[in-house]
Design an enzyme around this catalytic site. Structure first.
Site, mmCIF file in Angstrom:
data_model
loop_
_atom_site.group_PDB
_atom_site.id
_atom_site.type_symbol
_atom_site.label_atom_id
_atom_site.label_comp_id
_atom_site.label_asym_id
_atom_site.label_seq_id
_atom_site.Cartn_x
_atom_site.Cartn_y
_atom_site.Cartn_z
ATOM 1 N N ASP A 67 -8.576 -22.174 27.247
ATOM 2 C CA ASP A 67 -7.262 -22.073 27.852
ATOM 3 C C ASP A 67 -6.722 -23.483 28.076
ATOM 4 O O ASP A 67 -7.386 -24.307 28.711
ATOM 5 C CB ASP A 67 -7.387 -21.329 29.199
ATOM 6 C CG ASP A 67 -6.198 -20.442 29.483
ATOM 7 O OD1 ASP A 67 -5.066 -20.939 29.374
ATOM 8 O OD2 ASP A 67 -6.419 -19.267 29.821
ATOM 9 N N ASP B 295 -1.134 -22.082 28.017
ATOM 10 C CA ASP B 295 -0.554 -21.471 29.207
ATOM 11 C C ASP B 295 0.920 -21.855 29.351
ATOM 12 O O ASP B 295 1.260 -23.035 29.191
ATOM 13 C CB ASP B 295 -1.350 -21.990 30.416
ATOM 14 C CG ASP B 295 -0.996 -21.307 31.708
ATOM 15 O OD1 ASP B 295 -1.350 -20.132 31.872
ATOM 16 O OD2 ASP B 295 -0.386 -21.959 32.578
ATOM 17 N N GLU C 290 1.335 -18.810 25.305
ATOM 18 C CA GLU C 290 1.833 -17.826 26.263
ATOM 19 C C GLU C 290 3.249 -18.238 26.596
ATOM 20 O O GLU C 290 3.484 -19.264 27.204
ATOM 21 C CB GLU C 290 0.985 -17.815 27.535
ATOM 22 C CG GLU C 290 1.422 -16.706 28.472
ATOM 23 C CD GLU C 290 1.327 -17.047 29.944
ATOM 24 O OE1 GLU C 290 1.282 -16.136 30.761
ATOM 25 O OE2 GLU C 290 1.333 -18.242 30.295
ATOM 26 N N HIS D 217 -5.317 -11.140 32.277
ATOM 27 C CA HIS D 217 -5.636 -11.381 33.690
ATOM 28 C C HIS D 217 -4.402 -11.385 34.587
ATOM 29 O O HIS D 217 -4.523 -11.518 35.798
ATOM 30 C CB HIS D 217 -6.367 -12.718 33.824
ATOM 31 C CG HIS D 217 -5.492 -13.859 33.418
ATOM 32 N ND1 HIS D 217 -5.102 -14.080 32.113
ATOM 33 C CD2 HIS D 217 -4.886 -14.822 34.144
ATOM 34 C CE1 HIS D 217 -4.307 -15.122 32.063
ATOM 35 N NE2 HIS D 217 -4.157 -15.602 33.283
ATOM 36 N N ASP D 218 -3.208 -11.276 33.991
ATOM 37 C CA ASP D 218 -1.965 -11.242 34.775
ATOM 38 C C ASP D 218 -1.358 -9.847 34.843
ATOM 39 O O ASP D 218 -0.264 -9.676 35.376
ATOM 40 C CB ASP D 218 -0.909 -12.164 34.141
ATOM 41 C CG ASP D 218 -1.297 -13.627 34.204
ATOM 42 O OD1 ASP D 218 -2.027 -14.013 35.141
ATOM 43 O OD2 ASP D 218 -0.867 -14.385 33.317
HETATM 44 C C1 GLC Z 1 0.120 -18.251 33.254
HETATM 45 C C2 GLC Z 1 -1.239 -17.724 33.592
HETATM 46 C C3 GLC Z 1 -1.243 -17.302 35.031
HETATM 47 C C4 GLC Z 1 -0.951 -18.524 35.867
HETATM 48 C C5 GLC Z 1 0.344 -19.205 35.424
HETATM 49 C C6 GLC Z 1 0.443 -20.583 35.983
HETATM 50 O O1 GLC Z 1 1.106 -17.279 33.341
HETATM 51 O O2 GLC Z 1 -1.593 -16.683 32.730
HETATM 52 O O3 GLC Z 1 -2.454 -16.715 35.412
HETATM 53 O O4 GLC Z 1 -0.850 -18.156 37.209
HETATM 54 O O5 GLC Z 1 0.429 -19.345 34.035
HETATM 55 O O6 GLC Z 1 -0.506 -21.416 35.382
#
Ligand code: GLC
Ligand code: CA
Length: 568
Positions: free
Chosen positions: A100, A206, A261, A334-335
């Site tokens: 990640d 991320d 992401e 995980h979100d």
């Molecule tokens: C992304 C991650 C999430 C995190 C956010 C800030 O959306 O998947 O878990 O809280 O970024 O890093």
């Protein structure tokens, strides 16, 4: 330049959230040795790669998405030697490893940020985004602009004892990095090379499309914007340049898979991010379909399920980007809340049907499947009974925000508990012993879902309605059919309010995927461009046979069918 093998095009990625996967030393926190002990389980499922949510040193304000040292392993997870062993054990089994890359921000406990805070003249000051506050009419100090954080509240935190603030698009403990500074960009390329040199095969970036901001940092004057500032920091002006730089200096030197992401990217930008010619990313995640039952995209407040939004979100990227870039297929991470507990599904009644249905309609599409730990046994949402059972800071931010709106606490709990991220983060349920086999020691850091005696790996594997085995079959079938891997997607009946259906085609060969996304029976009429007697069932989740296929197919709740066209 390393030769690109494009290994991701027939890959299946399994996502591990290390805190909650397997705890080998019984201290209540998942760890690397725990993961190593379960690699065969992942391999046997049919996964060919693993993406690890952050394993690095972190104060865990956002459970690893606040990194304190990019080139380290969190001691609670193990040592760097443990990680190297994990990598070797993965590779031995033919599993690729993805890390990640959380590059928009660091932890406020990172040495860079500490140095930046301690001394205004430190070179690290310019690694972050500090600005002088503004004075309002009464001379009160205010943040430099009105941007809000994705985690609610102002995106600016005041530096104690001064008139300066720093920018954080997420929690105050996650200060944004200043990507305009070449030293920051060099450091990030260097970080990628550090892991690539160890043998890592790819990265998940991320919230990648927030790293470039529009300067100067202006107020957002659009009254319709709930989240202020988005147009000034999503898909910013130097995004493409920054991604190319990471490629030139690190990624393109190795045989990598990169997936970003994204925070609802603009279509034109998305095209460029993933275009095979542009040398930026291989793919991005699309989450529009996962917003079909919650509000604000904050994933926190439930709303009635909208199937058309789900279908658009899942299928549009497949229609749009085919032939130019590469797609990903995601139901959980995980979100996100647990998929079998969402989308209006009566989980008690239809857990098996819904889990297998969702897998078929999602992973038979075009793109690389990403499977989140526990999804493959149909883990469900947890009925949290109090706020302190929720460990995610975001659940608490949302709670506080709603309390500020004078909503009673009980009502808030009911409103948010089906959508909060904590649902994804309860310990993996391995068996029916205490702590669900996650460990045999300390209480896990996050409560175990009380349904673990009924829903766990051991029980699932022993059942004749095993979701894991269904995933195995589905993933194997997918891999054996080039059409399912690379074929084009065409949607049928986009406005149908119960059924989702699409075909996959390539070189004159076709498949048709049909699913009843509802708890009542639904009729499906075979589309006119298919001949009924040429349609053979290749896979189904509820035991239908070819003899039961007619012009109008009466589909059971959450029934899914994969047809193969066999031309006469
Ligand atoms: C992304 C991650 C999430 C995190 C956010 C800030 O959306 O998947 O878990 O809280 O970024 O890093
Ligand atoms: Ca542990």
């Amino acid at each position: 330049m390393a030769k690109k093998t494009n290994w991701y095009k027939d890959a299946v990625v399994y996502q591990i959230y290390p805190l909650s996967f397997m705890d080998a030393n019984n201290d209540g926190i998942g760890d690397i040795r725990g993961i190593i002990s379960k690699l065969d389980y992942i391999k046997d499922l049919g996964a060919t790669a693993i993406w690890f949510s952050p394993l690095y040193k972190s104060p865990w304000k956002d459970y690893g998405y606040d990194i304190a040292d990019y080139k380290s392993i969190h001691p609670a997870f193990g040592t760097m030697a443990d990680f190297e062993e994990l990598l070797a054990e993965c590779h031995k089994r033919g599993l690729k490893v993805m890390m990640d890359a959380v590059f928009n921000h660091t932890s406020d406990q990172h040495e860079w940020f500490k140095a930046a805070l301690a001394d205004k003249n430190s070179p690290y000051r310019d690694w972050y985004i500090f600005r002088e506050g503004k004075r309002d009419k009464n001379g009160e100090l205010m943040p430099p602009n009105n941007w809000t954080s994705s985690f609610t509240g102002s995106a600016w935190e005041r530096v104690e004892g001064t008139d300066e603030y720093y920018l954080h698009l997420f929690a105050p403990e996650q200060p944004d990095l200043n990507w305009e500074n070449p030293a920051v960009r060099r450091e990030m390329s260097d970080t990628l090379r550090f892991w690539l040199e160890k043998g890592v095969d790819g990265f998940r970036f991320d919230v990648f499309n927030m790293i470039s901001k529009v300067y100067p940092l202006r107020d957002d004057r659009n009254p319709l914007h709930f989240q202020k500032g988005v147009q000034y920091y999503v898909d910013g002006p130097r995004m493409h340049e920054f991604l190319k730089e990471l490629n030139d200096n690190a990624l393109s030197l190795y045989d990598t898979f990169t997936v970003g992401e994204s925070y609802t990217p603009d279509e034109q930008h998305a095209h460029r991010y993933i275009h095979e010619e542009s040398g930026e990313l291989d793919s991005i995640f699309h989450f529009e379909h996962l917003m079909a039952d919650n509000m604000f995209g904050l994933k926190m407040v439930a709303k009635p399920f909208n199937l058309r939004q789900f279908k658009r979100g899942l299928l549009d990227p497949q229609l749009r980007y085919h032939g130019t870039g590469w797609n990903t297929l995601v139901l959980e991470n995980h979100d996100q809340a647990r998929s079998v507990s969402r989308f209006g599904i009566n989980t008690k009644k239809y857990r098996y049907e819904a889990a297998t249905f969702l897998a078929m309609i999602t992973f038979l599409g075009w793109g690389t499947p990403f499977i989140f730990q526990g999804e493959e046994i149909g883990m469900t949402n947890t009925r949290f009974s109090s706020m302190d059972q929720m460990k995610d800071p975001v659940s608490h931010f949302i709670f506080d925000m709603m309390k500020g709106m004078r909503i009673p606490e009980k009502a808030i709990l009911r409103l948010i508990r089906w959508a909060v991220r904590d649902n994804a983060r309860t310990p993996m349920q391995w068996d029916g012993t205490s702590n669900a086999g996650f460990n045999r020691g300390e209480k896990p850091w996050q409560c175990v879902n009380p349904d673990y005696r009924d829903i766990n790996v051991e029980k699932d594997l022993a059942s004749d309605k095993s979701i894991y085995r269904f995933y195995q079959k589905l993933l194997a079938l997918r891999k054996s059919e080039p059409v399912l891997l690379s074929g084009k997607t065409i949607e049928y009946y986009p406005d149908d309010r119960q059924v989702i259906s699409y075909s996959r085609s390539m070189d004159g060969k076709r498949f048709l995927i049909v699913g009843n996304f509802s708890g009542t029976r639904a009729d499906f009429i075979m589309p006119g461009d298919f001949e009924l007697d040429e349609m053979k069932i290749r896979m189904t989740n509820q035991g239908r046979t070819d003899a039961e296929v007619e012009e109008i197919i009466q589909m059971k709740p959450y029934e899914a069918i994969l047809f193969e066209e066999i031309r006469k």
